[in-house]
Scaffold this active site. Structure first.
Site, PDB file in Angstrom:
ATOM      1  N   ARG A  53     -17.526 -11.065  -9.711  1.00  0.00           N
ATOM      2  CA  ARG A  53     -17.828 -10.945 -11.149  1.00  0.00           C
ATOM      3  C   ARG A  53     -18.247 -12.297 -11.724  1.00  0.00           C
ATOM      4  NH1 ARG A  53     -16.715 -13.386 -15.735  1.00  0.00           N
ATOM      5  NH2 ARG A  53     -14.558 -13.624 -15.080  1.00  0.00           N
ATOM      6  N   ASP A  54     -17.354 -13.266 -11.754  1.00  0.00           N
ATOM      7  CA  ASP A  54     -17.677 -14.548 -12.397  1.00  0.00           C
ATOM      8  C   ASP A  54     -18.778 -15.271 -11.629  1.00  0.00           C
ATOM      9  OD1 ASP A  54     -17.443 -16.550 -14.283  1.00  0.00           O
ATOM     10  OD2 ASP A  54     -15.325 -16.957 -13.944  1.00  0.00           O
ATOM     11  N   HIS A  87      -7.156 -20.046 -14.564  1.00  0.00           N
ATOM     12  CA  HIS A  87      -8.552 -19.807 -14.155  1.00  0.00           C
ATOM     13  C   HIS A  87      -9.342 -21.090 -14.460  1.00  0.00           C
ATOM     14  CE1 HIS A  87     -12.213 -16.921 -14.299  1.00  0.00           C
ATOM     15  NE2 HIS A  87     -12.688 -17.983 -14.914  1.00  0.00           N
ATOM     16  N   HIS A  97     -12.595 -23.773 -13.794  1.00  0.00           N
ATOM     17  CA  HIS A  97     -13.957 -24.012 -13.297  1.00  0.00           C
ATOM     18  C   HIS A  97     -14.028 -25.470 -12.846  1.00  0.00           C
ATOM     19  CE1 HIS A  97     -16.119 -20.231 -14.247  1.00  0.00           C
ATOM     20  NE2 HIS A  97     -15.078 -20.042 -15.027  1.00  0.00           N
ATOM     21  N   CYS A 116     -20.267 -19.243 -16.438  1.00  0.00           N
ATOM     22  CA  CYS A 116     -20.445 -18.239 -17.489  1.00  0.00           C
ATOM     23  C   CYS A 116     -21.804 -18.428 -18.152  1.00  0.00           C
ATOM     24  CB  CYS A 116     -19.331 -18.364 -18.534  1.00  0.00           C
ATOM     25  SG  CYS A 116     -19.568 -17.257 -19.931  1.00  0.00           S
ATOM     26  N   ASN A 156     -16.274 -21.476 -10.333  1.00  0.00           N
ATOM     27  CA  ASN A 156     -14.809 -21.543 -10.354  1.00  0.00           C
ATOM     28  C   ASN A 156     -14.277 -22.491  -9.290  1.00  0.00           C
ATOM     29  OD1 ASN A 156     -15.667 -18.566 -11.056  1.00  0.00           O
ATOM     30  ND2 ASN A 156     -13.729 -18.945 -12.077  1.00  0.00           N
TER      31      ASN A 156
HETATM   32  P1  HMG Z   1     -23.270  -5.834 -29.119  1.00  0.00           P
HETATM   33  O1  HMG Z   1     -24.761  -5.859 -28.990  1.00  0.00           O
HETATM   34  O2  HMG Z   1     -22.662  -6.507 -30.298  1.00  0.00           O
HETATM   35  O3  HMG Z   1     -22.667  -4.371 -28.994  1.00  0.00           O
HETATM   36  O4  HMG Z   1     -22.666  -6.454 -27.793  1.00  0.00           O
HETATM   37  P2  HMG Z   1     -22.767  -3.120 -29.885  1.00  0.00           P
HETATM   38  O5  HMG Z   1     -21.406  -2.553 -29.976  1.00  0.00           O
HETATM   39  O6  HMG Z   1     -23.524  -3.403 -31.162  1.00  0.00           O
HETATM   40  O7  HMG Z   1     -23.672  -2.187 -28.973  1.00  0.00           O
HETATM   41  C1  HMG Z   1     -24.999  -2.523 -28.640  1.00  0.00           C
HETATM   42  C2  HMG Z   1     -25.417  -1.682 -27.439  1.00  0.00           C
HETATM   43  O8  HMG Z   1     -24.635  -2.050 -26.294  1.00  0.00           O
HETATM   44  C3  HMG Z   1     -25.202  -0.189 -27.659  1.00  0.00           C
HETATM   45  O9  HMG Z   1     -26.173   0.469 -26.894  1.00  0.00           O
HETATM   46  C4  HMG Z   1     -23.857   0.030 -27.020  1.00  0.00           C
HETATM   47  O10 HMG Z   1     -23.663   1.353 -26.608  1.00  0.00           O
HETATM   48  C5  HMG Z   1     -23.931  -0.895 -25.820  1.00  0.00           C
HETATM   49  P3  HMG Z   1     -27.546   1.012 -27.570  1.00  0.00           P
HETATM   50  O11 HMG Z   1     -27.084   1.922 -28.674  1.00  0.00           O
HETATM   51  O12 HMG Z   1     -28.252  -0.216 -28.084  1.00  0.00           O
HETATM   52  O13 HMG Z   1     -28.236   1.663 -26.434  1.00  0.00           O
HETATM   53  N1  HMG Z   1     -22.617  -1.309 -25.311  1.00  0.00           N
HETATM   54  C6  HMG Z   1     -22.273  -1.271 -24.020  1.00  0.00           C
HETATM   55  N2  HMG Z   1     -22.945  -0.897 -22.922  1.00  0.00           N
HETATM   56  C7  HMG Z   1     -22.295  -0.982 -21.745  1.00  0.00           C
HETATM   57  N3  HMG Z   1     -21.033  -1.419 -21.620  1.00  0.00           N
HETATM   58  C8  HMG Z   1     -20.335  -1.808 -22.690  1.00  0.00           C
HETATM   59  C9  HMG Z   1     -20.961  -1.731 -23.952  1.00  0.00           C
HETATM   60  N4  HMG Z   1     -20.550  -2.036 -25.194  1.00  0.00           N
HETATM   61  C10 HMG Z   1     -21.571  -1.749 -26.022  1.00  0.00           C
HETATM   62  N5  HMG Z   1     -19.081  -2.247 -22.548  1.00  0.00           N
HETATM   63  C11 HMG Z   1     -20.928  -6.597 -26.134  1.00  0.00           C
HETATM   64  C12 HMG Z   1     -21.270  -6.585 -27.608  1.00  0.00           C
HETATM   65  C13 HMG Z   1     -19.468  -6.980 -26.042  1.00  0.00           C
HETATM   66  C14 HMG Z   1     -21.160  -5.226 -25.564  1.00  0.00           C
HETATM   67  C15 HMG Z   1     -21.848  -7.615 -25.407  1.00  0.00           C
HETATM   68  O14 HMG Z   1     -21.876  -8.814 -26.106  1.00  0.00           O
HETATM   69  C16 HMG Z   1     -21.406  -7.849 -24.001  1.00  0.00           C
HETATM   70  O15 HMG Z   1     -21.513  -6.989 -23.148  1.00  0.00           O
HETATM   71  N6  HMG Z   1     -20.877  -9.069 -23.684  1.00  0.00           N
HETATM   72  C17 HMG Z   1     -20.346  -9.362 -22.380  1.00  0.00           C
HETATM   73  C18 HMG Z   1     -20.545 -10.789 -22.119  1.00  0.00           C
HETATM   74  C19 HMG Z   1     -20.063 -11.169 -20.730  1.00  0.00           C
HETATM   75  O16 HMG Z   1     -20.015 -10.387 -19.814  1.00  0.00           O
HETATM   76  N7  HMG Z   1     -19.711 -12.472 -20.584  1.00  0.00           N
HETATM   77  C20 HMG Z   1     -19.280 -12.998 -19.343  1.00  0.00           C
HETATM   78  C21 HMG Z   1     -17.877 -12.626 -19.019  1.00  0.00           C
HETATM   79  S1  HMG Z   1     -16.694 -13.660 -19.826  1.00  0.00           S
HETATM   80  C22 HMG Z   1     -16.541 -15.047 -18.789  1.00  0.00           C
HETATM   81  O17 HMG Z   1     -17.298 -15.227 -17.883  1.00  0.00           O
HETATM   82  C23 HMG Z   1     -15.366 -15.969 -19.020  1.00  0.00           C
HETATM   83  C24 HMG Z   1     -14.231 -15.747 -18.011  1.00  0.00           C
HETATM   84  O18 HMG Z   1     -14.677 -15.968 -16.687  1.00  0.00           O
HETATM   85  C25 HMG Z   1     -13.073 -16.688 -18.311  1.00  0.00           C
HETATM   86  C26 HMG Z   1     -13.526 -18.146 -18.460  1.00  0.00           C
HETATM   87  O19 HMG Z   1     -13.966 -18.752 -17.483  1.00  0.00           O
HETATM   88  O20 HMG Z   1     -13.398 -18.587 -19.605  1.00  0.00           O
HETATM   89  C27 HMG Z   1     -13.678 -14.342 -18.104  1.00  0.00           C
HETATM   90 MG    MG Z   2     -14.792 -17.877 -15.744  1.00  0.00          MG
END
Ligand code: HMG
Ligand code: MG
Length: 312
Positions: free
Chosen positions: A16-17, A209, A211, A242, A251
């Site tokens: 994933r990450d 966690h 990096h 990220c 990581n």
């Molecule tokens: P948004 O555009 O504000 O969402 O995104 P919305 O609620 O307005 O919906 C927009 C569209 O997205 C809609 O579809 C929803 O149905 C769809 P449309 O009507 O346009 O066809 N939608 C989804 N589709 C699939 N799966 C979902 C979902 N939710 C809504 N779950 C949202 C908000 C949260 C969805 C978006 O910003 C997003 O997906 N963000 C994820 C970002 C991400 O993955 N970041 C990386 C992971 S975090 C990380 O790496 C840090 C970590 O490792 C720890 C660290 O190191 O700090 C964990």
């Molecule tokens: Mg991370």
């Protein structure tokens, strides 16, 4: 939930990450093969994918298909999926996922960049997602991201991290994962942070966690261990970063943490030669050099029967 103090539980988050940020498309079969190799190396817990918007993170669009294969082929593996909201949780449940992780950043701007909501809304969404996941009988993790520094807002107040970790604990998260998103922490800070966090969350339920942006991830992991933490995230080969946090490298490398644990009397059940096979596979698939700080030494050590004795 009690834990053996001589055992380290490593969750490999590379699928994933590590893969969420790749420039080249990685086929589902290649993700599956990486997870198979991790499992074969003795890794008992992986974060396999995320059910996020495919517009935000195209690399994770195949989450459901991947999870169905993982469950069928590797039923004994703890395979979690990151979910940013209820929609992600529902998609994960439909794919048979048994463990999910929510992600709450400690600052307003990081939440906006990552999940398009501010801190207050993100806290509520994480709480409701955790509650719903528990009702479904799923195991849960909650990340508290940018727990040391935020790429947009600078140093994070330890009190804020404490408050958010406590909120995630109250909402029922089985594990609270304190994340150094941009890899800017240092061991002294890590130790004081976790010593304070232990007052808010039972240490058995805390995970770290890191990096490796500045090369201190293993040292930081050791500081967390000294503060009593026995759950660490890592990614094989140090793959990752990220996409929404500028300057974040991969990581802590799983092989670095396993080597550190082995030399320190902490059991992981993970095989270093097995990890080397996973690193080699990821290098071939991604077309890049990978590996943590120890990779050159490990390759010499395990190069085959003719390898030099492991003295230095
Ligand atoms: P948004 O555009 O504000 O969402 O995104 P919305 O609620 O307005 O919906 C927009 C569209 O997205 C809609 O579809 C929803 O149905 C769809 P449309 O009507 O346009 O066809 N939608 C989804 N589709 C699939 N799966 C979902 C979902 N939710 C809504 N779950 C949202 C908000 C949260 C969805 C978006 O910003 C997003 O997906 N963000 C994820 C970002 C991400 O993955 N970041 C990386 C992971 S975090 C990380 O790496 C840090 C970590 O490792 C720890 C660290 O190191 O700090 C964990
Ligand atoms: Mg991370």
């Amino acid at each position: 939930m009690s834990m053996n103090p001589d055992t380290l539980i490593i969750t490999d988050v590379a699928p994933r990450d590590g893969l969420q940020n790749q420039q080249v498309a990685v086929p589902t079969e290649a993700k599956l093969e990486l997870i198979r190799l991790l499992h074969a190396a003795g890794v008992a817990s992986v974060e396999a994918t995320s059910f996020v918007s495919p517009k935000a993170v195209p690399q994770m669009a195949d989450a459901a298909e991947l999870m169905e294969h993982v469950h069928r082929e590797l039923p004994g593996l703890r395979a979690s999926a990151l979910v940013p909201n209820l929609k992600g949780l529902q998609r994960a449940q439909a794919a048979g996922v048994r463990e999910v992780a929510v992600v709450l950043s400690a600052t307003e701007t990081m939440n906006l960049k990552n999940i398009n909501m501010g801190l207050a809304q993100a806290t509520e969404v994480c709480e409701e997602t955790l509650l719903a996941a528990r009702k479904m009988g799923l195991r849960t993790r909650a990340y508290v991201a940018v727990a040391f520094d935020c790429p947009f807002e600078g140093p994070t107040a330890p009190d804020t991290v404490l408050r958010l970790a406590a909120a995630m604990h109250r909402a029922g998260a089985d594990e609270i994962v304190i994340a150094d998103t941009i890899g800017s922490a240092a061991p002294g800070r890590v130790k004081t942070h976790f010593e304070a966090l232990r007052q808010a969350v039972p240490v058995d339920q805390l995970a770290a966690h890191f990096h490796d942006t500045r090369g201190l991830a293993a040292a930081n992991a050791w500081a967390a261990i000294e503060a009593g933490v026995r759950r660490l995230d890592a990614s094989v080969g140090g793959i990752g970063g990220c996409p929404f946090a500028p300057g974040a490298a991969g990581n802590a490398a799983t092989e670095d943490l396993v080597l550190m644990a082995e030399g320190s009397g902490l059991a992981t059940q993970i095989s270093l030669p097995g990890l080397l096979q996973a690193v080699a596979y990821a290098e071939a698939r991604l077309g890049m050099n990978l590996g943590g700080r120890s990779i050159k030494w490990l390759r010499r050590r395990y190069a085959g029967p003719e390898a030099a004795p492991a003295r230095t």
